[in-house]
Structure formats: C-alpha cells, structure tokens
Design a protein around this motif. Structure first.
Motif, PDB file in Angstrom:
ATOM      1  N   CYS A 169       0.820  -1.224   0.000  1.00 36.70           N
ATOM      2  CA  CYS A 169       0.000   0.000   0.000  1.00 36.70           C
ATOM      3  C   CYS A 169       0.836   1.248   0.000  1.00 36.70           C
ATOM      4  O   CYS A 169       1.880   1.322   0.651  1.00 36.70           O
ATOM      5  N   VAL A 170       0.321   2.288  -0.683  1.00 34.07           N
ATOM      6  CA  VAL A 170       0.916   3.621  -0.621  1.00 34.07           C
ATOM      7  C   VAL A 170      -0.210   4.591  -0.277  1.00 34.07           C
ATOM      8  O   VAL A 170      -1.319   4.467  -0.789  1.00 34.07           O
ATOM      9  N   PHE A 171       0.069   5.530   0.636  1.00 30.66           N
ATOM     10  CA  PHE A 171      -0.961   6.474   1.077  1.00 30.66           C
ATOM     11  C   PHE A 171      -0.544   7.898   0.729  1.00 30.66           C
ATOM     12  O   PHE A 171       0.566   8.324   1.052  1.00 30.66           O
ATOM     13  N   ILE A 172      -1.460   8.607   0.059  1.00 32.62           N
ATOM     14  CA  ILE A 172      -1.146   9.985  -0.342  1.00 32.62           C
ATOM     15  C   ILE A 172      -2.310  10.893   0.047  1.00 32.62           C
ATOM     16  O   ILE A 172      -3.476  10.543  -0.157  1.00 32.62           O
ATOM     17  N   ASP A 173      -2.000  12.059   0.649  1.00 31.83           N
ATOM     18  CA  ASP A 173      -3.092  12.896   1.155  1.00 31.83           C
ATOM     19  C   ASP A 173      -3.419  14.124   0.295  1.00 31.83           C
ATOM     20  O   ASP A 173      -4.081  15.041   0.754  1.00 31.83           O
ATOM     21  N   SER A 174      -2.945  14.116  -0.973  1.00 28.35           N
ATOM     22  CA  SER A 174      -3.373  15.227  -1.832  1.00 28.35           C
ATOM     23  C   SER A 174      -3.522  14.757  -3.272  1.00 28.35           C
ATOM     24  O   SER A 174      -2.800  13.875  -3.740  1.00 28.35           O
ATOM     25  N   GLY A 175      -4.487  15.350  -3.965  1.00 29.60           N
ATOM     26  CA  GLY A 175      -4.778  14.973  -5.340  1.00 29.60           C
ATOM     27  C   GLY A 175      -3.603  15.225  -6.271  1.00 29.60           C
ATOM     28  O   GLY A 175      -3.289  14.402  -7.137  1.00 29.60           O
ATOM     29  N   ALA A 176      -2.944  16.382  -6.079  1.00 31.03           N
ATOM     30  CA  ALA A 176      -1.837  16.746  -6.966  1.00 31.03           C
ATOM     31  C   ALA A 176      -0.712  15.725  -6.880  1.00 31.03           C
ATOM     32  O   ALA A 176      -0.176  15.261  -7.897  1.00 31.03           O
ATOM     33  N   GLN A 177      -0.376  15.335  -5.619  1.00 36.83           N
ATOM     34  CA  GLN A 177       0.692  14.341  -5.441  1.00 36.83           C
ATOM     35  C   GLN A 177       0.283  12.985  -6.006  1.00 36.83           C
ATOM     36  O   GLN A 177       1.114  12.247  -6.538  1.00 36.83           O
ATOM     37  N   ALA A 178      -1.004  12.679  -5.919  1.00 35.33           N
ATOM     38  CA  ALA A 178      -1.494  11.396  -6.430  1.00 35.33           C
ATOM     39  C   ALA A 178      -1.309  11.303  -7.935  1.00 35.33           C
ATOM     40  O   ALA A 178      -0.882  10.271  -8.464  1.00 35.33           O
ATOM     41  N   VAL A 190     -13.275  11.376  -3.527  1.00 40.32           N
ATOM     42  CA  VAL A 190     -13.651  12.382  -4.525  1.00 40.32           C
ATOM     43  C   VAL A 190     -13.673  13.799  -3.963  1.00 40.32           C
ATOM     44  O   VAL A 190     -13.363  14.754  -4.661  1.00 40.32           O
ATOM     45  N   GLN A 191     -14.034  13.954  -2.672  1.00 35.96           N
ATOM     46  CA  GLN A 191     -14.090  15.304  -2.097  1.00 35.96           C
ATOM     47  C   GLN A 191     -12.754  15.662  -1.445  1.00 35.96           C
ATOM     48  O   GLN A 191     -12.481  15.241  -0.322  1.00 35.96           O
ATOM     49  N   MET A 192     -11.960  16.406  -2.206  1.00 38.45           N
ATOM     50  CA  MET A 192     -10.691  16.873  -1.645  1.00 38.45           C
ATOM     51  C   MET A 192     -10.506  18.326  -2.057  1.00 38.45           C
ATOM     52  O   MET A 192     -10.990  18.731  -3.110  1.00 38.45           O
ATOM     53  N   PRO A 193      -9.829  19.129  -1.212  1.00 34.95           N
ATOM     54  CA  PRO A 193      -9.603  20.525  -1.606  1.00 34.95           C
ATOM     55  C   PRO A 193      -8.613  20.607  -2.769  1.00 34.95           C
ATOM     56  O   PRO A 193      -7.831  19.689  -2.986  1.00 34.95           O
ATOM     57  N   ASP A 194      -8.665  21.696  -3.516  1.00 32.25           N
ATOM     58  CA  ASP A 194      -7.794  21.944  -4.684  1.00 32.25           C
ATOM     59  C   ASP A 194      -7.990  20.871  -5.746  1.00 32.25           C
ATOM     60  O   ASP A 194      -8.983  20.892  -6.449  1.00 32.25           O
ATOM     61  N   VAL A 195      -7.063  19.922  -5.847  1.00 27.14           N
ATOM     62  CA  VAL A 195      -7.200  18.868  -6.860  1.00 27.14           C
ATOM     63  C   VAL A 195      -8.054  17.743  -6.255  1.00 27.14           C
ATOM     64  O   VAL A 195      -7.622  17.078  -5.317  1.00 27.14           O
ATOM     65  N   ASN A 196      -9.269  17.555  -6.766  1.00 27.08           N
ATOM     66  CA  ASN A 196     -10.138  16.547  -6.161  1.00 27.08           C
ATOM     67  C   ASN A 196     -10.063  15.215  -6.894  1.00 27.08           C
ATOM     68  O   ASN A 196      -9.297  15.053  -7.860  1.00 27.08           O
ATOM     69  N   GLY A 197     -10.867  14.262  -6.450  1.00 30.61           N
ATOM     70  CA  GLY A 197     -10.821  12.918  -7.011  1.00 30.61           C
ATOM     71  C   GLY A 197     -11.210  12.856  -8.477  1.00 30.61           C
ATOM     72  O   GLY A 197     -10.696  12.018  -9.233  1.00 30.61           O
ATOM     73  N   PHE A 198     -12.094  13.762  -8.875  1.00 30.12           N
ATOM     74  CA  PHE A 198     -12.503  13.786 -10.286  1.00 30.12           C
ATOM     75  C   PHE A 198     -11.324  14.209 -11.163  1.00 30.12           C
ATOM     76  O   PHE A 198     -11.144  13.703 -12.269  1.00 30.12           O
ATOM     77  N   ASP A 199     -10.545  15.164 -10.665  1.00 34.29           N
ATOM     78  CA  ASP A 199      -9.354  15.590 -11.416  1.00 34.29           C
ATOM     79  C   ASP A 199      -8.361  14.438 -11.540  1.00 34.29           C
ATOM     80  O   ASP A 199      -7.746  14.241 -12.585  1.00 34.29           O
ATOM     81  N   VAL A 200      -8.238  13.665 -10.460  1.00 34.16           N
ATOM     82  CA  VAL A 200      -7.283  12.552 -10.481  1.00 34.16           C
ATOM     83  C   VAL A 200      -7.701  11.509 -11.521  1.00 34.16           C
ATOM     84  O   VAL A 200      -6.897  11.061 -12.335  1.00 34.16           O
ATOM     85  N   VAL A 201      -8.998  11.159 -11.537  1.00 33.60           N
ATOM     86  CA  VAL A 201      -9.442  10.113 -12.471  1.00 33.60           C
ATOM     87  C   VAL A 201      -9.375  10.625 -13.911  1.00 33.60           C
ATOM     88  O   VAL A 201      -9.087   9.873 -14.851  1.00 33.60           O
ATOM     89  N   THR A 202      -9.592  11.929 -14.103  1.00 34.79           N
ATOM     90  CA  THR A 202      -9.468  12.509 -15.438  1.00 34.79           C
ATOM     91  C   THR A 202      -8.025  12.386 -15.928  1.00 34.79           C
ATOM     92  O   THR A 202      -7.775  12.047 -17.090  1.00 34.79           O
ATOM     93  N   SER A 203      -7.092  12.630 -15.013  1.00 31.17           N
ATOM     94  CA  SER A 203      -5.680  12.506 -15.380  1.00 31.17           C
ATOM     95  C   SER A 203      -5.325  11.060 -15.727  1.00 31.17           C
ATOM     96  O   SER A 203      -4.534  10.799 -16.638  1.00 31.17           O
ATOM     97  N   ILE A 204      -5.936  10.105 -15.010  1.00 33.14           N
ATOM     98  CA  ILE A 204      -5.700   8.684 -15.309  1.00 33.14           C
ATOM     99  C   ILE A 204      -6.157   8.375 -16.743  1.00 33.14           C
ATOM    100  O   ILE A 204      -5.459   7.727 -17.521  1.00 33.14           O
TER     101      ILE A 204
END
Lengths: 493, 118
Positions: B29-38, B54-68
């Motif tokens: 496991c790896v744990f990351i507490d911000s969308g940008a770092q993820a 999905v609910q995170m400040p600044d870069v949220n979960g939707f941004d992360v999945v879009t980047s994926i």
C-alpha cells in the motif's frame, strides 16, 4: 401616545414593546385589572392577550365596559391578540368589545392596526405613489387626499414622461392614471408598465370619466386593478386606494418573512452538508477501528486503536458542541438575558482553561487596567466567545509561542485584546472569518479539526452584546482580536 | 502481490486504511493525502488499484481520475465518498471510476474488494 398590554406572555410582551417603541409609542404592560382602572385615563389603546384564563378575561372585559360606560366621551380601541385564530374566539372577542382581533405571530399587522387607530393621518406613510393626470383640478384633489394620509405623490401631466421616470424607478407602491391623454393613453401606458417594465405587482388605478362598459373592461384587461369614475368622490378614492395599499404593505411584510425563511433554510441545508461530511470523518475512524478491535490480539495495537478512537470521539464531541452552540445562538431567536457581569473575571477564567491544556508550553500573559470592570452581558455566551478566540490562538501558535491578553478600560469603553504570535491568516481568510456559512474549518497546527463555525459564533455573541471586533493578522507573525464593549457607568462618576 | 494506492485528504482516514491492511502481507500500500501528489505518483509507478476520495480541496478525485484517463494509465480507479446523495453518486457515475465505495468502509469489505482485482 400610550399603549397598555394586558397579559402575562412575557416573550410576546417584549417583542411588542420593541416594535411599538420603535414606532414611537409609549408602552406599558400589566397583568392586574387594578392597573387598568388606574391608568384608564392616560391610555390610548389596549392590547389584550386573549389566551389568558377565562375568569381574568371576564373580569377585565367587565371592568373595561364599566369604565367606558362611566366615561362616555372616551372610547378606547381594544385589540385582542391570540395564538389561535378561530371564529368562535373572534365572536367572543368582538362581543366583549374588541375593535380588532389579530394573530400574535403577525406582529407587523398588529402595528399596522395600531397605526390606523392612533395615527390615521399617517397610515400611508413611506409609500410612493405616481399620479398621471393632465387635468389640474383632479390632480390637485387626488394629491391632496393621498398626501393627507402620509403618502408621497409624484405628479406627471404626460404618460410618456411618467414612463421614462418608471424605467429608472421601479420601486413604486401605487400608480393612478387618467385614460384620456394626448400623447399616450392610460391603457397603452399600463400595458407598457406591465409588459415592457415587467412590473406585475404594483397596483394601478384608472381615473376616468368614461362610462362605457366595454371601455372600462379594457382598463382591467390592460392590467389595471381598479377604476375610479369622475367626478371623484373622496370616500371612494380613499377606500379603493386603501385596499390596494394595505395589500401592498402586507405583501411586503410577507416577502420579508419569506426572504428570512429562505435564508434560514439555506443555512439549514449547509448545516446538513456539514453534518453529513465533517461529522462522518471522525465517525468513520471510530467505526472502522472498533470493527478491527475485536479481532486484534496484539496488545500494543489495541492500545493504539483505542487511543485513536478516543481522539476521534473527542473531535466528534467538539464538533457537535460547536453545532449546538451555533444553532442556539444563530437559529433560535431567543432573547439573550443580559446582566451586569465582570468581564475581567470572565476573560481570566477563559485563559485559565487554556492554561490547563497548555501542552505546547505557550507563554500566556494577562494584564488588566482594573480588577472589576462591568459590562452588560451574558456570562455563558461571553465565556464561549473568549474561549473560542483563545482556543484558536492556541491552535495556530507553535511551541514556545505566546498569547497575550490585555483588558484596558478607556472612558466608557473597555477593550479586550487577544494577541498571539502564531502563523497568522492570509487576507482571504480574514475577510470571510465571520461568515456564518459552515465550511470545513482550518486544521490546527496539531491537526485539530473543526466545523469552521467557531468564529461566526464569536461574531454573533459580540453582536448580541453590541460589541465590535477588529481582527488584524499577518501571516507568519500572528493574529490580534480586539473586542470593544461599552462598560456600565460607575455610580460615582 | 498487489499494489494499491489510497488518496484521501483526511490523514485519519488514511491511517485507518493503513491499520486495516498492515497484516495483509501480500498487499503493498501507498498512502497519499493530496490529489496533486497522487497524479504525479500514478504517472511514476504502476498501481493495480487506486482508491480515490472524490471530495478533496484543490485537486479533487474527479481531477485525479481525469488525469488517469488522459494518460491512459493501467490502474483500476475506485471512488471513495462520504456523501451518499443521488447527486454525488450520479456525478461519480459520469466519470470512469470502476466502482464506488461509500464511507464508512469496514476492514473486511476493503480487503475483499482489493482481492477482486488480483
């Protein structure tokens, strides 16, 4: 003019007092029939609580009837107020001499009724009316009737000019217009107002000598609310205009109430959002850990989990308390009981509480220009306000930092200053610091969480005490809160 | 061995997942507490499954999945959310999350979910 309230509903009495005093009346309240007898001569109007015991009510009604009989020349208006408005009660009230019967919750209407009894010349005060009439004599007559009741009248000879004026001034309470005018007829004028300007709500009255039924129908079709036939009769003008304006006033009152309710409902929605998200986070941890705890055999792990569960529970409790405080102060309109309190003692106690949890070894200092400085306040609320501010200072100040509290009395004011050497706040946070929109609070230096309502609670409490707060903050340097209260004047001075 | 990434702005939640999985020897496991770092971490290392709040400040979960999606990364994205209202769930369904887990998430549910993607 003096108004006497008879009843023992203290809350209603207090609300009534505020409204009536604001409207410029003298107010007195009593719950003994003897007072009525004694002050009958000076009182101009009675407001009687209908929800009192029947025996007292009967005695009161009998007393007032007798008094009125004995003083033939004086007929004092009596308004009954009640929580429940039903036909039977109304009949009883009117049979026992009531002049009006009003719902207790409709205090604005009550004031309206009081005004119509005691200040009939001012019942239309503050209302803006537009008069479009090319006949000078009619215009003069109508203007006189309207302004004699306190309304402001703006007179135009030409509907096109009036229309131009309305384009820029849509806040008008009543429009009276002639029909037969050279440039623009009344009907065309009204159509333009309703359609082009979209002013659907403003009442419009036609004034015309037209007697033809079809043409009169045209007035209503174009958007007129009523019609006055020339030659004008003063009473007819008064009654018709009064009906429209009274509706207008009541609509305004309702609109204000709806706005207020909408605001509260939005606040409630946000509350639910906070509850469902913020309260869930610590709850997740509590549920998750207690779930694994039962299968855990390693004692060290068990210890770790239970410590975490305890921390999360405390967080949860803190948030719930904050929400409750907030709803207590903000949502409930309960009147706050203010009494003389020693602000020095309250502030010092709040600081002591911080001292007892001071594991970061912050330097806490306290100084005051006096030992006993009294303000009108509510002890519990002030304690909550200062402890919120001090807790914040604590949360955002790093180890070996400092919190300085000072109280300085100058003339009839007292300043309470809380200054910390913490991380400070950027401008955008300071700007919205007191917003009462629950949001995720800023996480403290040790990871402390909150609902973000703490500061708006502080602001609310300060407002209720008539105190001002000035916040100055610099990122990296610290934050200062300065409260200014009005002290109770010392008897000696 | 399966490689799992957890992205959540709440360190308490991450800590909880860490406790859940610390005895599972074959889950890395790896744990990351911000969308940008993820977003950065996902581009550098290949993960099998990513649990994304999905609910995170600044870069949220939707941004992360879009980047994926944009980087065509081979990872199974699973949404985590504290809200279970239809609006949020509908929004999640319009993104390319494989599925959604509603908090609170219990240990056994999490482990069996990870095992589905082995």
């Amino acid at each position: 003019m003096k108004i006497l309230f008879f009843g023992n509903d203290k809350l209603f009495g207090k609300a009534l007092k505020t409204e009536l005093t604001d409207a410029g009346y003298l107010f007195e309240s009593t719950f003994t029939v003897d007072t009525i007898i004694a002050s009958f001569k000076d009182v101009d109007l009675f407001v009687v609580d209908f929800d009192i015991e029947d025996t007292i009510k009967d005695k009161l009604v009998e007393t007032i009837k007798n008094l009125e009989r004995n003083t033939n020349d004086k007929n004092i208006p009596i308004i009954y107020v009640s929580n429940k408005d039903d036909l039977e009660d109304r009949l009883i009230a009117f049979n026992s001499g009531a002049d009006e019967f009003v719902d207790k919750y409709d205090i604005k209407s009550l004031i309206l009724k009081v005004n119509s009894f005691l200040r009939p010349d001012l019942i239309w005060k503050g209302l803006d009316t537009i008069l479009v009439e090319d006949d000078r004599i009619s215009a003069k007559f109508i203007s006189h009737v309207l302004s004699s009741k306190g309304a402001t009248v703006r007179h135009f000879n030409d509907a096109t000019v009036a229309f131009e004026y309305l384009k820029n001034n849509t806040k008008v309470d009543l429009i009276l217009t002639d029909h037969m005018m050279p440039k623009l007829t009344g009907v065309a004028f009204v159509r333009k107002i309703r359609k082009e300007l979209g002013m659907k709500a403003v009442p419009i009255v036609f004034i015309s000598s037209v007697q033809d039924k079809v043409e009169i129908l045209e007035f209503y079709k174009s958007g007129g609310n009523d019609y006055l036939a020339k030659p004008l009769i003063k009473e007819e003008l008064f009654v018709k205009v009064n009906q429209l304006l009274e509706n207008r006033i009541k609509t305004d009152i309702l609109k204000k109430q709806v706005d207020e309710l909408e605001k509260l409902s939005r606040l409630k929605d946000k509350f639910l959002a906070v509850c469902s998200h913020d309260l869930r986070t610590p709850l997740n941890t509590i549920m998750g850990l207690s779930n694994v705890l039962k299968d855990e055999t390693d004692l060290n792990d068990v210890k770790e989990y239970s410590t975490q569960i305890e921390t999360s529970s405390k967080e949860l409790l803190e948030m719930v308390n904050e929400l409750l405080d907030f709803s207590d102060i903000q949502l409930k309109k309960d009147l706050v009981k203010l009494e003389a309190v020693n602000i020095v003692e309250i502030v010092r106690n709040s600081l002591r509480n911080i001292n007892s949890i001071n594991t970061k070894h912050l330097r806490l200092t306290f100084e005051s220009s006096g030992e006993d400085i009294e303000v009108y306040g509510n002890r519990n609320m002030l304690t909550r306000a200062f402890s919120n501010v001090l807790t914040n200072s604590y949360k955002f100040t790093g180890e070996s930092g400092e919190i300085k509290v000072s109280i300085v009395a100058i003339d009839d004011k007292v300043n309470v200053v809380v200054k910390d050497s913490g991380i400070g706040m950027p401008e955008n946070i300071v700007e919205h610091l007191f917003d009462s929109t629950p949001d995720v609070g800023r996480v403290g230096l040790m990871g402390e969480k909150s609902t973000g309502l703490g500061m708006s609670i502080v602001k609310n409490i300060a407002d209720k005490h008539g105190a001002s707060i000035i916040v100055t903050s610099k990122e990296g340097a610290g934050t200062q809160f300065c409260f200014t209260f009005k002290c109770i004047e010392e008897k000696a001075s | 061995m399966i490689k799992v990434l957890f992205v959540d702005d709440s360190t308490d939640n991450l800590n909880l997942y860490r406790i859940y999985l610390k005895k599972e020897k074959d889950i890395e496991c790896v744990f990351i507490d911000s969308g940008a770092q993820a977003i950065e971490a996902l581009q550098n290392i290949k993960y099998d499954v990513a649990f994304i709040d999905v609910q995170m400040p600044d870069v949220n979960g939707f941004d992360v999945v879009t980047s994926i999606d944009e980087n065509k990364l081979e990872v199974v994205p699973i949404a985590l959310t504290g809200f279970n209202d239809t609006e949020t769930l509908h929004k999640i369904s319009t993104y390319s999350f494989k599925e959604v887990l509603i908090k609170p998430i219990l240990k056994n549910d999490l482990i069996s979910k990870i095992n589905e993607y082995r």
